[in-house]
Structures are given as C-alpha cells and as structure tokens.
Design an enzyme around this catalytic site. Structure first.
Site, PDB file in Angstrom:
ATOM      1  N   GLY A  66      42.060  33.224  22.582  1.00 44.36           N
ATOM      2  CA  GLY A  66      40.912  32.403  22.930  1.00 44.36           C
ATOM      3  C   GLY A  66      40.124  32.028  21.695  1.00 44.36           C
ATOM      4  O   GLY A  66      40.657  31.544  20.699  1.00 44.36           O
ATOM      5  N   ASP A  67      38.815  32.271  21.712  1.00 42.61           N
ATOM      6  CA  ASP A  67      37.965  31.974  20.560  1.00 42.61           C
ATOM      7  C   ASP A  67      37.516  33.251  19.849  1.00 42.61           C
ATOM      8  O   ASP A  67      36.465  33.276  19.216  1.00 42.61           O
ATOM      9  CB  ASP A  67      36.740  31.157  21.006  1.00 42.61           C
ATOM     10  N   GLU A  68      38.316  34.306  19.955  1.00 44.88           N
ATOM     11  CA  GLU A  68      37.993  35.577  19.329  1.00 44.88           C
ATOM     12  C   GLU A  68      38.811  35.753  18.051  1.00 44.88           C
ATOM     13  O   GLU A  68      40.040  35.662  18.072  1.00 44.88           O
ATOM     14  CB  GLU A  68      38.261  36.737  20.289  1.00 44.88           C
TER      15      GLU A  68
END
Length: 571
Positions: free
Chosen positions: A485-487
């Site tokens: 994801g956006d991690e």
C-alpha cells in the site's frame, strides 16, 4: 600368419582409438543425461514457483474485486435499505464481473441480518450470468464463509477449504470442485452489515493458469494434509468426499517432507509403483495461505515424463554412436599409417571428456581436423557449448525470479520479505556488538483519497515518486523498502544518535511534501513517521515494526506531517 611390429602397433593403436572413442561417447552421453535431468528438475521447480506466483496474483486480483464490491455504494445500499432498483443495478454489475472472469461460478451479496439472507445473487448458467430472485434466495448465516467473514475487519479476506460443493442451489458449481472467497461489508460506523462472496471454479481456474505450461506437464494440487485436489486422473481427486482418502504422499513418497512442513520444496524422480512403467521427474512446493482460512497451506506440484526429458539425450547418443562407429572403422583402415598422428588427438578428446564429466572446462580440442576425430571434437565442443548456454539461461532466469521474489513490482524497492531479512541481520549484529538499530516507519497521509478521487494510475505515480525521493534522501547503506500500500520503512545502515534521527526524519518529511505533478494535477502529499530503536523499543524484528507503526499512528493523531518516537527520545 605372423604380424610385424607395425601391424601390432597399428592394431594396438586401433584398439586404443576404439577405446578412446567409446569412452568419449560414454562420458558425453552420461554427462549430457545427468545435465538434462538436472536441467529438467530446475525448470520444473522454476515453473512450479512461477505457477504458485500466478496463483497468488489471481488471489490478489479476486481480493481487489471483492474490495471494490465491499465498498461499492450499491452493495451498502442494498444491505441497509433493500430496494429493487438498486438491487437490479448491483446484479448487473455482478453479471459484468462474471462475464469478465470465466472462473467465477457465483457472486452473492449476503446480509448479516435475517439469518444471512442472500440479497443479490448471480449464478453462472452455461456461459451466461443470471440473477436469482425471490424464494430461490436462501439463508446462509450458518455457513463459515458468512459467519467467519462477519468477524473479520474491513478489507480482510476469508478463504474457504477447497471441497466438492454440495451446497443447495449452487448453480453450475453443484458437485464441482470449488472454493469461496468472502469479504465483510462495513457501514460508516465500521460495523459488518453483510458479506460479498465469490465461488471459484477450481478446475477452470487451474486450467487457465496451466494453459501456458507445456502439454506434457502434469499438474498436482493437495491440501495441507496431503489430500489430492487436482490430479491428471480425476478419480484420485477429493477422496475424502467419497469416503476415502487419496494422499499425495502415498503416490509420491518424497512429498511427505513438504506435507509435514519439514521442507518447502522437493524435486525428485519417480520410478516405482504406479510410475515404474512411465517414470517422471517431479517438483512440489509448499504454498502458504496468509489470509483467514480453514486451510493454512497447499502443496503444488508439476511432473514431466522422464522419457521426454531424456529424448534429447537419446538423440545425442545416436549421433555419438554413429561418430564412434565411423571412428572405429577409420582406425582399423588407417591405423597402419596414422597411428602416431591419431594418438595425441584421441588422448586430448579423452581428457576433455573426463574433465567435462568432472565439471571442468574441456580444454583444447582438435577442432581444426577434417576427419572423424575432428567431427567428434566439434560435436563434443558444440554439445558442451549448448549445455553451458542452457545452464547460463537457467541461472539468469533463477536470478530474475529471486529479484522478483524480493522486490516490490511497482517501485522496485525491497519488499517485506527482503526487508525482514535485512532487519534480522541488523538486529543480530547489534546484539553481538552491543550497538543500536534505527527504524523509521513512513505512511503517506490521505493517500486513499488520491486513489479514490484520481484513480490508481495516479496513485501508482505518487508511490513511485515517493520511493525515488526516499532513496535520494537516504544513504547507500540504508535500506528503503515498501511493505505494501502506502507504507514504507527505512532501516538506517549505521547507529544514529537521537538528534541525527530527528534531522533524518525532518529531512524526509520536507522532501516528501514537495509538489508532485501528475497529468494535469499538482499534488501535495505529506507523510507521518514513526521511529523505533533497538534495544529500547523492541528485541525482535516484529516488535520493532509494530512499535514503529504505533509511533507512526501517534504522529497521525498529533496532526500528521510529523514524526514521533515510540519511546522517550532521551531513553
């Protein structure tokens, strides 16, 4: 009749030549056979790993479809306030999804209330997706794919066991191998109000996945206990559904180590029992299931007839036999005149064959000769070149697969698996030498709104841009990885004091918030950073990640676009 020394020497040299030719042929044939079998084993293992990766990608694609449905306004509306107009609109959407995915047998939206009553259901009838209405809609609350899915958090996937579907009104999936994937549907308060369920045609899915495999490959699939689910002989599948058990470890004894979890893969030749007449080369691997499921893993395998593997070796053997026969005849006819001339090249070929058999370079060969020895030498040289080329190609393919297995496909950053290994290594080094490990957990703020409003293509550009910026703002000894994801995470390659960590975190925040020009949009994306340190913030890799994640959430709660230490920076 008396033989002179020349005749005796010629006869002796002829015999030596025959022996040298025979040894060369034997070594070449035996070595080529062994290399071909080893090459086939590597190819099978690689193909099995690629197939497992394709299965994982198929699962991810289904998960994304379920995620879209679970968040679709029509699904939420039908579950909260059922009405025919919205239900028909949703049924049309489900039918379009089934048309696009031939392996989908059934799509359903099931309410958490009314004992799990089906609100909208679309079944596959032949090649057509049809909506089921009225009294044909059933209560499914007692089935695990409803009851267990309702317990899951938003976005989580439930995967059923792979069985024969005996569920009433299962449409085309009745009495067919199937599995269900389900995802909970949440209201605005985060309460589960229903589930979306897809029934997958197991045979159809594996037929599509195996379409690119060579026709001679045989596909096998078993559950974690070894029960055969997919087999070239359909009578051996789903034995537990017929009152008996057919186990892959009974058919292939080496697979017992994979079934028992002692090894993650095995590669072997099967030449006994049912495969005595037609031996095969086989590769089996363990495929873990990382989602909520009554299955914890699967065993996937491919087999190839050994005769087909050795076909090239047999053809080469015929060529070598022809060369050896011609050479023997030449030795008998010309040994009297050419005994001395032939001694050296034959010895050279023999030595080359021996070195080749021992895995060494064959060395110089009499390639310039225009007789049978030269033909043999050139054939041997060509065979050596082809085998080395095949091994080099296999090595390149293996390195490419290893890179794909350890790096994120979008950003080419190290993925969770590679990052976990480097973090474990850093912690082991820190424990041994009493040093510090610093970890920064980075999560983009409001990234979901970019995906929702501008689309995933724009979101992908943002993720790649952020990844490039992080790499530019860190050192070569640091590891920047994408967990999903956006991690993102940054593992510093050397211990750093707290004031330096503060400078690094602030530098990352400032660099990441720079404007991003995507298509016609100018985006200002900020991030929140959580910092954990070894040993004060955790003793294991899992603790370090969890605590850095918690610190990141603390930064978000504090207003985003900032960073927080998990524990007191002065500690």
């Amino acid at each position: 009749m008396r033989f002179g020394i020349v005749a005796k020497l010629a006869l002796l040299l002829a015999l030596v030549g025959v022996l040298a030719a025979g040894l060369t042929g034997f070594y070449a044939y035996q070595t080529s056979r062994d290399l071909l079998v080893a090459s086939a084993k590597n190819k099978l293992l690689t193909s099995t790993q690629v197939l497992a990766r394709r299965i994982l990608l198929t699962h991810e694609e289904i998960s994304r479809n379920l995620q879209v449905l679970a968040r679709h306004p029509s699904v939420v509306s039908v579950l909260q306030q059922p009405n025919e107009v919205e239900a028909q609109r949703l049924a049309t959407l489900l039918a379009l999804l089934m048309d696009a995915h031939p392996s989908y047998l059934q799509l359903r939206v099931i309410s958490a209330s009314d004992h799990g009553l089906e609100q909208v259901r679309v079944d596959r009838v032949g090649r057509v997706a049809l909506r089921v209405r009225g009294d044909d809609l059933q209560e499914k609350g007692h089935y695990p794919y409803v009851a267990e899915t309702l317990k899951l958090p938003a976005g989580a996937i439930y995967l059923s066991r792979i069985t024969i579907n005996h569920e009433g009104n299962a449409g085309a999936g009745l009495d067919q191998p199937t599995l269900q994937l389900a995802m909970p549907v949440m209201d605005v308060q985060g309460m589960a109000i229903g589930v979306v369920v897809v029934n997958i045609d197991l045979n159809g899915m594996f037929a599509l996945l195996a379409a690119d495999l060579p026709p001679v490959f045989k596909l096998f699939l078993a559950n974690g206990e070894g029960d055969i689910l997919v087999h070239p002989d359909s009578s051996k599948t789903f034995g537990f559904d017929k009152g008996r058990r057919t186990l892959v470890q009974d058919e292939f004894a080496p697979t017992l180590a994979v079934v028992e979890g002692k090894q993650d893969h095995v590669v072997f030749e099967a030449k006994t029992d049912g495969y005595a007449a037609d031996p095969v080369v086989a590769a089996f691997i363990e495929q873990k299931i990382a989602v909520a499921s009554t299955e914890n893993r699967l065993v996937l395998g491919l087999a190839q007839p050994l005769g087909q593997v050795l076909e090239e070796s047999q053809q080469l053997g015929k060529v070598i036999l022809q060369i050896v026969a011609g050479l023997c005849l030449a030795c008998v006819l010309l040994a009297l005149l050419l005994a001395r001339a032939w001694t050296r090249p034959l010895d050279a070929i023999t030595r080359a064959a021996q070195r080749f058999a021992n895995g060494q370079q064959p060395g110089e060969l009499p390639l310039e000769r225009q007789d049978e020895i030269g033909t043999l030498a050139r054939s041997f040289h060509q065979m050596h070149y082809q085998i080395n080329q095949q091994l080099a190609d296999l090595q390149d393919n293996q390195e490419e697969l290893e890179h794909l297995a350890q790096h994120d496909m979008l950003t080419d950053l190290p993925n969770r698996r590679l990052f976990q290994e480097r973090l474990e290594q850093a912690l082991a080094h820190a424990r041994r030498y009493g040093s510090q490990v610093c970890l920064l957990f980075i999560d983009l703020d409001a990234f979901k709104s970019i995906n929702d409003s501008l689309g995933h293509d724009v979101g992908d550009v943002v993720l790649k841009t952020m990844a490039e910026r992080m790499q530019q703002m860190t050192r070569e000894v640091d590891t920047v990885a994408r967990l999903g994801g956006d991690e993102f995470v940054v593992l510093l390659g050397a211990p750093a004091p707290n004031d330096h960590l503060t400078v690094v975190a602030d530098k990352l925040l400032q660099g990441l918030k720079a404007p991003i020009r995507v298509q016609s949009h100018t985006l200002h994306v900020t991030a929140s950073i959580g910092i954990s340190r070894f040993p004060q913030d955790g003793q294991t890799a899992s603790e370090m990640l969890i605590n850095a994640d918690q610190a990141m959430y603390n930064a978000k709660l504090a207003g985003r676009d900032g960073f927080r230490f998990f524990s007191n920076p002065a500690a």
